[in-house]
Each structure stands twice: as structure tokens, then as C-alpha cells.
Design a protein around this motif. Structure first.
Motif, PDB file in Angstrom:
ATOM      1  N   TRP A 121      -7.970   1.420  -7.686  1.00  0.00           N
ATOM      2  CA  TRP A 121      -6.597   1.846  -7.985  1.00  0.00           C
ATOM      3  C   TRP A 121      -5.817   1.985  -6.682  1.00  0.00           C
ATOM      4  O   TRP A 121      -4.814   2.687  -6.619  1.00  0.00           O
ATOM      5  CB  TRP A 121      -6.626   3.169  -8.746  1.00  0.00           C
ATOM      6  N   GLU A 122      -6.260   1.290  -5.688  1.00  0.00           N
ATOM      7  CA  GLU A 122      -5.638   1.372  -4.372  1.00  0.00           C
ATOM      8  C   GLU A 122      -4.167   1.008  -4.410  1.00  0.00           C
ATOM      9  O   GLU A 122      -3.339   1.589  -3.704  1.00  0.00           O
ATOM     10  CB  GLU A 122      -6.395   0.450  -3.411  1.00  0.00           C
ATOM     11  N   PHE A 123      -3.821   0.019  -5.245  1.00  0.00           N
ATOM     12  CA  PHE A 123      -2.433  -0.419  -5.362  1.00  0.00           C
ATOM     13  C   PHE A 123      -1.786   0.095  -6.652  1.00  0.00           C
ATOM     14  O   PHE A 123      -0.741  -0.405  -7.059  1.00  0.00           O
ATOM     15  CB  PHE A 123      -2.358  -1.946  -5.309  1.00  0.00           C
ATOM     16  N   SER A 124      -2.408   1.068  -7.290  1.00  0.00           N
ATOM     17  CA  SER A 124      -1.907   1.579  -8.574  1.00  0.00           C
ATOM     18  C   SER A 124      -2.090   3.091  -8.675  1.00  0.00           C
ATOM     19  O   SER A 124      -2.500   3.610  -9.709  1.00  0.00           O
ATOM     20  CB  SER A 124      -2.635   0.882  -9.727  1.00  0.00           C
ATOM     21  N   LYS A 125      -1.782   3.795  -7.613  1.00  0.00           N
ATOM     22  CA  LYS A 125      -1.974   5.234  -7.589  1.00  0.00           C
ATOM     23  C   LYS A 125      -1.032   5.918  -8.572  1.00  0.00           C
ATOM     24  O   LYS A 125       0.139   5.561  -8.678  1.00  0.00           O
ATOM     25  CB  LYS A 125      -1.753   5.774  -6.179  1.00  0.00           C
ATOM     26  N   GLY A 126      -1.579   6.903  -9.298  1.00  0.00           N
ATOM     27  CA  GLY A 126      -0.756   7.587 -10.276  1.00  0.00           C
ATOM     28  C   GLY A 126      -1.429   8.823 -10.829  1.00  0.00           C
ATOM     29  O   GLY A 126      -2.221   9.476 -10.141  1.00  0.00           O
ATOM     30  N   ILE A 127      -1.150   9.149 -12.090  1.00  0.00           N
ATOM     31  CA  ILE A 127      -1.579  10.416 -12.665  1.00  0.00           C
ATOM     32  C   ILE A 127      -2.787  10.292 -13.584  1.00  0.00           C
ATOM     33  O   ILE A 127      -3.303  11.293 -14.060  1.00  0.00           O
ATOM     34  CB  ILE A 127      -0.425  11.088 -13.438  1.00  0.00           C
ATOM     35  N   ILE A 128      -3.263   9.081 -13.832  1.00  0.00           N
ATOM     36  CA  ILE A 128      -4.416   8.899 -14.706  1.00  0.00           C
ATOM     37  C   ILE A 128      -5.701   9.158 -13.932  1.00  0.00           C
ATOM     38  O   ILE A 128      -5.884   8.643 -12.821  1.00  0.00           O
ATOM     39  CB  ILE A 128      -4.434   7.486 -15.312  1.00  0.00           C
ATOM     40  N   LYS A 129      -6.579   9.940 -14.520  1.00  0.00           N
ATOM     41  CA  LYS A 129      -7.891  10.201 -13.923  1.00  0.00           C
ATOM     42  C   LYS A 129      -8.940   9.579 -14.831  1.00  0.00           C
ATOM     43  O   LYS A 129      -8.991   9.858 -16.032  1.00  0.00           O
ATOM     44  CB  LYS A 129      -8.140  11.701 -13.774  1.00  0.00           C
ATOM     45  N   VAL A 130      -9.790   8.725 -14.257  1.00  0.00           N
ATOM     46  CA  VAL A 130     -10.783   7.984 -15.025  1.00  0.00           C
ATOM     47  C   VAL A 130     -12.154   8.623 -14.860  1.00  0.00           C
ATOM     48  O   VAL A 130     -12.592   8.903 -13.740  1.00  0.00           O
ATOM     49  CB  VAL A 130     -10.831   6.508 -14.568  1.00  0.00           C
ATOM     50  N   GLN A 144       2.543  10.740  -4.124  1.00  0.00           N
ATOM     51  CA  GLN A 144       3.966  10.587  -3.843  1.00  0.00           C
ATOM     52  C   GLN A 144       4.451   9.184  -4.181  1.00  0.00           C
ATOM     53  O   GLN A 144       5.603   9.013  -4.620  1.00  0.00           O
ATOM     54  CB  GLN A 144       4.246  10.901  -2.368  1.00  0.00           C
ATOM     55  N   VAL A 145       3.600   8.186  -4.006  1.00  0.00           N
ATOM     56  CA  VAL A 145       4.022   6.813  -4.308  1.00  0.00           C
ATOM     57  C   VAL A 145       4.334   6.658  -5.793  1.00  0.00           C
ATOM     58  O   VAL A 145       5.189   5.850  -6.175  1.00  0.00           O
ATOM     59  CB  VAL A 145       2.963   5.776  -3.876  1.00  0.00           C
ATOM     60  N   HIS A 202       0.823  -1.202   0.000  1.00  0.00           N
ATOM     61  CA  HIS A 202       0.000   0.000   0.000  1.00  0.00           C
ATOM     62  C   HIS A 202       0.861   1.257   0.000  1.00  0.00           C
ATOM     63  O   HIS A 202       0.461   2.312  -0.487  1.00  0.00           O
ATOM     64  CB  HIS A 202      -0.923  -0.012   1.219  1.00  0.00           C
ATOM     65  N   THR A 203       2.084   1.161   0.510  1.00  0.00           N
ATOM     66  CA  THR A 203       3.010   2.283   0.576  1.00  0.00           C
ATOM     67  C   THR A 203       3.648   2.574  -0.775  1.00  0.00           C
ATOM     68  O   THR A 203       4.336   3.580  -0.933  1.00  0.00           O
ATOM     69  CB  THR A 203       4.132   1.986   1.573  1.00  0.00           C
ATOM     70  N   GLY A 204       3.463   1.686  -1.754  1.00  0.00           N
ATOM     71  CA  GLY A 204       4.090   1.842  -3.055  1.00  0.00           C
ATOM     72  C   GLY A 204       5.279   0.934  -3.258  1.00  0.00           C
ATOM     73  O   GLY A 204       5.758   0.764  -4.387  1.00  0.00           O
ATOM     74  N   LYS A 205       5.776   0.329  -2.195  1.00  0.00           N
ATOM     75  CA  LYS A 205       6.887  -0.607  -2.330  1.00  0.00           C
ATOM     76  C   LYS A 205       6.471  -1.766  -3.232  1.00  0.00           C
ATOM     77  O   LYS A 205       5.347  -2.249  -3.153  1.00  0.00           O
ATOM     78  CB  LYS A 205       7.292  -1.125  -0.942  1.00  0.00           C
ATOM     79  N   TYR A 206       7.416  -2.213  -4.061  1.00  0.00           N
ATOM     80  CA  TYR A 206       7.105  -3.281  -5.017  1.00  0.00           C
ATOM     81  C   TYR A 206       8.294  -4.218  -5.137  1.00  0.00           C
ATOM     82  O   TYR A 206       9.446  -3.779  -5.178  1.00  0.00           O
ATOM     83  CB  TYR A 206       6.799  -2.667  -6.386  1.00  0.00           C
TER      84      TYR A 206
END
Length: 283
Positions: free
Chosen positions: A198-207, A222-223, A80-84
Motif C-alpha cells: 500500500w506504499e502508493f495507496s496510503k489511507g484509512i483501511i487496515k488489513v 496526511q497524504v 510517493h508524496t501522494g501527488k497524482y
């Protein structure tokens, strides 16, 4: 449609087109088959400290994590923190032991399959003797596993580079990120999901319903920025996407199903960016 905390609720169920469906495995797939795991599973990863024999669940020590297993013995793990991280797994059916190897480290976990009274299967993971957590199924396996949103192939954008990237490399990262988001929508359509997260895929796309946009600069997660070498590289990627949305050629889609249409729009954007990259049209 309601958008709340990165989860979009589809609302009224809509009939799918027969030529678009694709295939997935049965709704309650066999979790273990010939030593292979399948599907995406969500669990709570607790700090492995103990106090009086109990797991410490203090604030800040609980990280939600999504683990996905694929038939080529690969797995991905998104926090959830963005770590992968990603790697390979193996399963010993006799010992009921799961080995996860990533970043040259191997974890051994005891895994037991269970069937609930409703007939749905689940995994029970033992982190330490007598201490187990249940994994809830997050997504049924796709028939073509490389098209799964959380396959290794669809998540290269998450891997933070050790040095600044060239424009071509940032282009490739953006294209892979868009492909990942397109696969989220496509998988949701095929699986007939009631909600899309998009809980695990946060980014710049707005749907939107129907449409694809970009989040304001001051709202970029930030993630997502942390998946780049620097904020400067992240903002260069943002600018590439914003420029394409403003100046690229866009085909309208109006099938009556916003999930299908938004998937197609993202697929078109991905193809358009590939053409821009090939022809050198970037400014």
C-alpha cells in the motif's frame, strides 16, 4: 503474515480456485505492441538539475513514482508524496518517443525497450540526452485493464476537489477508495504476488488476516487527508467508514486464503455502502 511499512508479505503460497482466477497476460508481456504500452512501472524521478554533468541526488530531490499504462491510451502517475495525475499517452515507434499529456501539459521522453539476461523486459527512459533511468515492472497488466488498481476509474478518490464536497460526493469518494483497495487485493491474488504493498495507496483501511478495520484517527496518513478539500471533509469520510464497520451487516469469509477473503470483505463493504447511500441510511 507480516505487516511492515505498508507491505504485507503473504507467506506460504496457496493454491487458487479455478473459478476465481481471472486472466492476466503472460508473465513477461510484450511491453510495446502497436504503439501501446502496458503494465505498471516504478522509477525514481530525479530533479532535472545538473552539476558537472551528473544528476543531483540530494535529500529531498528524489521522489518515487509509479506509472501505469493502459490499452485505451490512458496513463496514471502516483508519487510517493501522494501527488497524482493522469492523462493520455502516445508512442512513436519510429522515433522511440513517448508523449505524456496531463493537465494540458505534454512531456516527451525517449523510451527504449530492453530484455535482461533472464529474459525479463524493461523500459529505459531518457529524461535528457545521455541521461536515462530504468523502469522496473511493478505489476503485470490485467486482462480487463479497468480492473487494475491504478486505472483511471479506480483512482478518482485521489483527485482533490476545488471546493467543499456534499455528503453524497464524500460517499462516492469513499466508495471509490474502497474499490481501489479491493482491486489491490484482487490483482495480488490473480497475479500470485509474494507481497502486497500500500506504499502508493496510503489511507484509512487496515488489513488483517482475515479482516478489515480502520486505522486510529491519530494515524490517518496526511497524504490521504490531502486528497480531500479539507481535513474536515476527510474526517467526515473517516466517520462514514467507521460507522459502516460498526453498524453494517457483514458476511464472514473463510476460504483459507486471506487475500481472497479480504478482497471479498472489501467488495461487500463497497456494496453495503452503495445500499446505504441509496436508502439514505448514513447516521
Amino acid at each position: 503474515m507480516m505487516d511492515h511499512h505498508g507491505i504485507i508479505y503473504r507467506g506460504v503460497e496457496q493454491k487458487k480456485d479455478a473459478d476465481y482466477q481471472g486472466r492476466i497476460t503472460d508473465i513477461n508481456p510484450l511491453i510495446l505492441h502497436k504503439g501501446k504500452l502496458s503494465g505498471s512501472w516504478r522509477l525514481i524521478d530525479f530533479d532535472k538539475n545538473f552539476k558537472n554533468g551528473e544528476l543531483i541526488k540530494a535529500a529531498g530531490r528524489v521522489n518515487e513514482v509509479l506509472v501505469s499504462f493502459f490499452p485505451d491510451s490512458t496513463f496514471t502517475r502516483v508519487y510517493h508524496t501522494g501527488k497524482y495525475d493522469f492523462g493520455h499517452y502516445s508512442y512513436d515507434e519510429n522515433e522511440q518517443s513517448l508523449l505524456l499529456t496531463a493537465n494540458r501539459n505534454t512531456e516527451e521522453l525517449k523510451v527504449v525497450t530492453q530484455t535482461s539476461p533472464s529474459g525479463q523486459q524493461r523500459l529505459l527512459v531518457e529524461f535528457l540526452p545521455g541521461k536515462s533511468l530504468s523502469l522496473a515492472q511493478y505489476g503485470a497488466p490485467m486482462d480487463k485493464f479497468m480492473e487494475d488498481p491504478f486505472s483511471v476509474q479506480n483512482n478518482a478518490w485521489r483527485i482533490r476537489p476545488s471546493a467543499p464536497e456534499t455528503k453524497d460526493q464524500i460517499f462516492n469518494r469513499l466508495i471509490n477508495y474502497i474499490g481501489h483497495n479491493a482491486s489491490i487485493l484482487r490483482a495480488a491474488y490473480i497475479r500470485e504476488q509474494d507481497f502486497i504493498s500500500w506504499e502508493f495507496s496510503k489511507g484509512i483501511i487496515k488489513v488483517y488476516n482475515v479482516g478489515i478495520g480502520i486505522v486510529p484517527k491519530n494515524e490517518v496518513p496526511q497524504v490521504w487527508i490531502d486528497s480531500f478539500h479539507s481535513r474536515e471533509d476527510a474526517m467526515q469520510c473517516y466517520a462514514l467508514f467507521e460507522n459502516y464497520l460498526r453498524n453494517g451487516k457483514h458476511t464472514k469469509h473463510n476460504s483459507g486464503n486471506w487475500v481472497k477473503d479480504d478482497y471479498q470483505i472489501l467488495a461487500d463493504i463497497r456494496e453495503g455502502l452503495l445500499r446505504w447511500q441509496k436508502t439514505g441510511v448514513r447516521e
